[in-house]
Enzyme design. Sequence first.
Site: not given
Length: 281
Positions: A16-17, A48-49, A79-81, A164, A198-200
Amino acid sequence: MDKRNKHKVAPIGIFDSGYGGLTVFEKIREQMPAYDYIYLGDNARSPYGNRSFEVVYKFTRQAVFHLFQEGCPLVILACNTASAKALRTIQMRDLPHLNPFNRVLGVIRPTVEVLDQLSRSKHIGVLGTSGTISSESYTIEVAKMFPHIQVTEEACPMWVPLVENREYDSPGADYFIRKHLDRLFTQDADIDTLILACTHYPLLLDKIKKYIPEQVKLISQGEYVADRLKDYLLRHPEMENRLTHTGSCRFLTTESAEKFSDAASVFLDEPIHVEQITIDA
């Protein structure tokens, strides 16, 4: 070159980023605890978004190659991006040269595969980073698999910083969450299934539930990615036989190990040891 003979452990690599992929890693390890894992977060270059396709591809390729060097025959882009902007190019252009026997999988297809069985109205909402939404990857993938499903997408650029910076439970988070949900449902009031692309975003679940109709289903990707990975290994014994099963986990970051370890406590309910690395260009 096949790295199996050079490593005692052949882990599943998870990339993931930043930290968000830990929500996917947690679900994968929950379902498949015996496997070995390496989690790599490119925190020094995240998020990365908002980056271009070319930069996301370059950074993701470097991370995948590093995980291959660490002995991972299978890498999950949690990571979706990265899945939206880099996965297909890596699969088609790079794998034949990097290692034709290794595999790289993403999080978009496993998420899309469950939509038809979950949605009754066949109206889907997608919440993601600017990069994921601008790629239209979910719209394209849904159209290929379920052309009868209507997709409406909404970019939420402030949601990752909220997580974050540990502001996901603050009053300020309510403003940004409600703003984007109102905008999404104004576009399509018939949405009955909502993808957190998004994994967040799973850390924002409690807030999101406050501002959506009660009947709307929320798709948090981790469990679906874990389910499909388990199924993939059952269908591909040639990969399953390459993976080792000692239950080990390593955590790598391109930024401060101490900072990553501290932030990871938001996502994982356990202390972890983290190694700081440099990814070669």
